[in-house]
Enzyme design. Structure first.
Site, mmCIF file in Angstrom:
data_model
loop_
_atom_site.group_PDB
_atom_site.id
_atom_site.type_symbol
_atom_site.label_atom_id
_atom_site.label_comp_id
_atom_site.label_asym_id
_atom_site.label_seq_id
_atom_site.Cartn_x
_atom_site.Cartn_y
_atom_site.Cartn_z
ATOM 1 N N LEU A 601 0.824 -1.352 -0.150
ATOM 2 C CA LEU A 601 -0.039 -0.071 0.317
ATOM 3 C C LEU A 601 0.965 1.395 0.099
ATOM 4 C CD1 LEU A 601 -2.672 -0.640 2.842
ATOM 5 C CD2 LEU A 601 -2.641 -1.347 -0.162
ATOM 6 N N ASP A 602 1.703 0.479 0.938
ATOM 7 C CA ASP A 602 2.725 2.615 1.306
ATOM 8 C C ASP A 602 3.227 3.413 -0.261
ATOM 9 O OD1 ASP A 602 3.228 3.317 2.892
ATOM 10 O OD2 ASP A 602 4.952 0.864 3.739
ATOM 11 N N VAL A 603 3.458 2.394 -1.549
ATOM 12 C CA VAL A 603 3.754 2.833 -2.615
ATOM 13 C C VAL A 603 3.225 3.366 -3.574
ATOM 14 C CG1 VAL A 603 4.595 2.085 -4.861
ATOM 15 C CG2 VAL A 603 6.029 1.186 -2.885
#
EC number: 2.-.-.-
Length: 837
Positions: A601-603
């Site tokens: 999810l971070d990217v």
């Protein structure tokens, strides 16, 4: 600040020919931001029959047109004549064969922006004509064979996940490309032809699955990695059970059972303060100190020079201390319920959250109060809970929280709507003879950004923008907050294209450096909860006093357009995976697992933040308005779960494919063994007649158990045989490749080029990386404009490498700089080595 509260894309007109998820979702994002969107389906309606179409087509006028007829083609071309943007997501060449040639359209209308989102790149000769469903792209791109250390140790290869990750990354990337083209068009009048292949978007999104650091020091290898290496080198079977696997996990990065029998995910490794806070609220800190818990003062010196065995805040911990701390934490978590721990951790500024299902997430008090979930009143489903916007603007988001349901209109009504919007548009860009020729420059050439972010999501947002020409100054503290694994190793991906400076902005002199930087840039970006803005001087009034023209972007964990109970809770990717249901779906509620490796999810949150920043730049260039843009991991998880993140009265049960034994969505969309390996067949009931006509599958229509029929038949022939037969019948099928295979066949030594000309997969090898290690990582190649330049970005430089250069650029003298260095207000590094050994 301009108080005019109008959505930034009001006046922008879009023709959306997209099908499945990615194309319609990009148009949905534009519609959420105020664009007028007409969605065009084929005569039979959308090719993906799913309730989530109500999400994808909200805020749109929809109609059906048969592009295979002359009358239908004429109507489509007339709609296109009245829009700024055209979106399609078919296989390469399909639209042109139907009579809609994007290149030709722009020869007569250079202001037009076109977006194509094929499954595989148009210059990928091997895959371009495949029927590229979500699962086929995932299988071909290594997603199902590289799903994290857990699955490797359990010997599960391939594995399956129903998450449409390829589309979720492509949504943010492609929407960003549209925003970038709009920003450029305001200056030059020119649009562009853009392609964003889903496969390339997936590779960029899962970049932490594919990057390799040669000769990585042992201190960075987790217990799971070491066990994998041990088993491989000694030819030991990968057969670790789920229960056994838990003992290979770091105590600060694992799941614990609570008093209510439900589970809680603790995620506070690598940060000394977070780990210490966790031990204190669990009531075991003093006990561990009494037992000799070691402490290392400087984690950035080589491990051979440490003044202790280990330290809290080190990831991974050695097994001795990991086992001891884990046992105490297990007992402590049993004293309270998972909800109670959620509040204790959240209010105590400790990253952690209860595992919950997507159904619970969608209906949670926080998501609904904060605008992460919105309600849409439609005729088909009544009141439907849907994902909120993925980007929004502080104090200006209310208009985005009341989406209109899809409206079915006639061709005449659709055309009239577009024409009425065009009549009242205030055009500020060059038009007609004033449209400038293609410059071949980057969309963000000359844009300056001050990056105050850390970990993955925030830094990834600006790293992404560097390929378009943005000039980024990464400002970090003199004393690092994180250990070298998160603080340095992760930055090999997120620090590209930036100059790094180390300054303590909490001192008087450091504050002056910060203010000079703010006056010199166009955008300031940080990842932090709202409660930190005033103390850091990043609230609207403080920033405006320094530079009234500066734009601001903030990413956080649980934030939404409104305030909710968890708004100021801190956290990481894994916490939202746990709390939003991704882990419970991937591993099952009773045995949840992290999805893939790092940055799932971070990217994408970084990509979404970049989208917001570019929209803010566009709005400022067009209207002069200065704004503060927002996104969060919670907003992004909803996009990753579009097929699941909704609810309404009478909704079918939340029973999608789940768990380690799940090998597909259903019998016709499933992994099957062949006599040479595996294939993923991605078909459906509507193709049964075509399946029955394939040699070896005759009789499938009459089968009482299609799954068993396919297991029995497919194992009789090779994967190559079935791939050929299914391709001839235009049925989606693929062999699952590994990331290692893709790297081996698509890597080259870095050549100052971007791999947009190399098909769907491209990696660069940096043998002379500033870290001293040879690094291989995916290219910045998913966005492919015909005219704008995408540049190969510079590798991540050592932290503090550009401190002196940055200070000189701000007007500081040599003596001023030396004084700051001597007082440790500024620094030129965190340690002797870039990546401490």
């Amino acid at each position: 600040m301009n108080k005019q509260n109008q959505l930034p894309l009001v006046g922008v007109r879009v023709a959306d020919f997209g099908q499945q998820i990615a194309g319609p979702a990009v148009a949905m994002v534009l519609a959420d931001l105020g664009a007028t969107v007409v969605h065009i389906d084929p005569p039979g309606g959308p090719s993906w029959k799913h309730p989530a179409n109500a999400i994808l087509n909200r805020n749109k006028a929809s109609l059906c047109i048969d592009l295979k007829t002359q009358a239908g083609l004429d109507q489509a071309l007339e709609l296109i004549e009245n829009v700024d943007i055209v979106i399609e997501s078919f296989r390469p060449g399909v639209m042109k064969r139907l009579g809609i040639d994007f290149v030709a359209l722009r020869e007569s209308r250079p202001e037009l922006i076109t977006l194509s989102m094929p499954g595989f790149a148009s210059n990928d000769e091997l895959h371009r004509d495949w029927k590229a469903t979500e699962a086929i792209v995932a299988a071909t791109s290594g997603t199902f064979t590289d799903m994290g250390f857990n699955r490797v140790l359990m010997g599960l290869n391939p594995s399956f996940s129903p998450l449409p990750l390829g589309s979720s990354y492509a949504i943010s990337l492609a929407a960003s490309s549209i925003a970038l083209a709009l920003f450029e068009r305001e200056k030059t009048g020119r649009g562009d032809n853009i392609e964003v292949p889903i496969a390339a978007a997936l590779m960029e999104g899962l970049s932490y699955n594919s990057y390799v650091v040669d000769q990585l020091p042992e201190r960075y290898k987790t217990m799971r990695e070491l066990e994998i290496e041990h088993r491989k080198s000694n030819n030991i079977k990968m057969d670790v059970s789920y229960a056994q696997l838990q003992e290979y996990l770091d105590p600060f990065y694992r799941t614990y059972v609570c008093a209510d029998g439900r589970q809680f995910y603790c995620v506070c490794p690598s940060h000394r303060n977070h780990a210490e806070r966790a031990l204190k609220v669990l009531g075991i800190y003093d006990e561990l100190v009494a037992e000799g818990l070691p402490e290392v003062k400087d984690l950035h010196v080589p491990i051979s020079e440490w003044d202790g065995e280990t330290s809290i805040g080190v990831y991974p911990l050695p097994k001795k201390w990991a086992d001891l701390i884990s046992e105490k934490m297990k007992k402590a978590f049993l004293q309270k319920t998972s909800d109670e721990w959620g509040v204790i951790f959240g209010e105590g500024q400790i990253p952690g959250a209860p595992h919950r299902s997507t159904e619970e997430w969608v209906n949670s008090e926080h998501c609904n109060a904060s605008g992460l979930i919105v309600e849409v009143e439609g005729t088909e489903f009544g009141t439907m809970k849907q994902p909120g916007p993925i980007v929004w603007f502080e104090n200006e988001s209310e208009a985005m929280l009341k989406p209109k349901p899809q409206e079915h209109v006639s061709f005449e009504q659709a055309l009239a709507r577009l024409q009425s919007v065009a009549k009242i548009e205030k055009i500020s860009r060059p038009t007609g003879q004033d449209i400038q020729p293609a410059s071949g420059k980057g969309w963000l050439d000359g844009v300056k950004i001050l990056d105050l972010t850390n970990v993955i999501a925030g830094p990834h947002s600006t790293a992404f923008m560097s390929r378009f020409g943005a000039e980024i100054t990464k400002l970090d503290p003199v004393t690092p907050l994180y250990d070298p694994l998160i603080g340095i190793l992760f930055t090999f991906q997120t620090g590209v294209g930036k100059q790094s400076a180390l300054v303590n902005i909490m001192t008087k002199e450091g504050r002056e450096v910060f203010e000079r930087l703010v006056r010199s840039v166009d955008i300031v970006v940080i990842n932090a909860p709202d409660r930190q803005m005033k103390p850091l001087g990043l609230d609207q009034d403080s920033l405006s006093a320094i530079n009234p023209d500066v734009l601001f972007c903030r990413l956080d964990c649980f934030g939404g357009p409104r305030t909710g109970s968890k708004t100021n809770y801190i956290g990481y990717d894994d916490i939202i995976q746990a709390n939003s249901g991704i882990m419970s779906r991937f591993g099952k509620p009773e045995t949840p697992e992290e999805h893939a490796h790092l940055g799932t999810l971070d990217v994408n949150c970084g990509f979404a933040a970049a989208l917001g920043m570019v929209i803010a730049l566009y709005q400022k260039r067009k209207t002069g308005k200065v704004c503060r843009v927002r996104t969060s991991l919670s907003a992004v998880t909803n996009i990753a779960q579009i097929p699941f993140a909704f609810d309404y009265e009478g909704r079918a049960p939340f029973n999608e494919a789940s768990g380690r034994e799940a090998m597909g969505n259903h019998a016709l969309s499933h992994f099957y063994r062949t006599n040479s390996g595996w294939v993923f067949l991605d078909s459906h009931q509507g193709e049964l007649a075509k399946l029955d006509a394939i040699k070896g599958l005759n009789g499938i229509q009459q089968s009482q158990d299609m799954g068993q029929f396919l297991r029995d038949q497919l194992v009789k022939e090779s994967s190559a045989y079935w791939l050929k037969e299914f391709a001839a019948a235009d049925i989606a099928c693929a062999e699952p490749f590994s990331i290692e295979y893709l790297r081996e066949h698509n890597s080259r030594v870095a050549d100052q080029k971007v791999g947009t000309d190399l098909g769907s997969y491209a990696f660069s090898i940096f043998p002379d990386h500033p870290s001293g290690h040879c690094i291989t990582q995916v290219d910045p190649y998913s966005i492919r404009p015909r005219e704008a330049k995408i540049r190969a970005v510079t590798p991540t430089e050592k932290f503090g490498c550009s401190t002196i250069k940055v200070l000189q650029g701000l007007g500081y003298s040599e003596s001023d700089i030396n004084d700051m260095l001597e007082k440790k207000i500024a620094a030129t590094g965190w340690g002797r080595e870039f990546l401490p050994s």
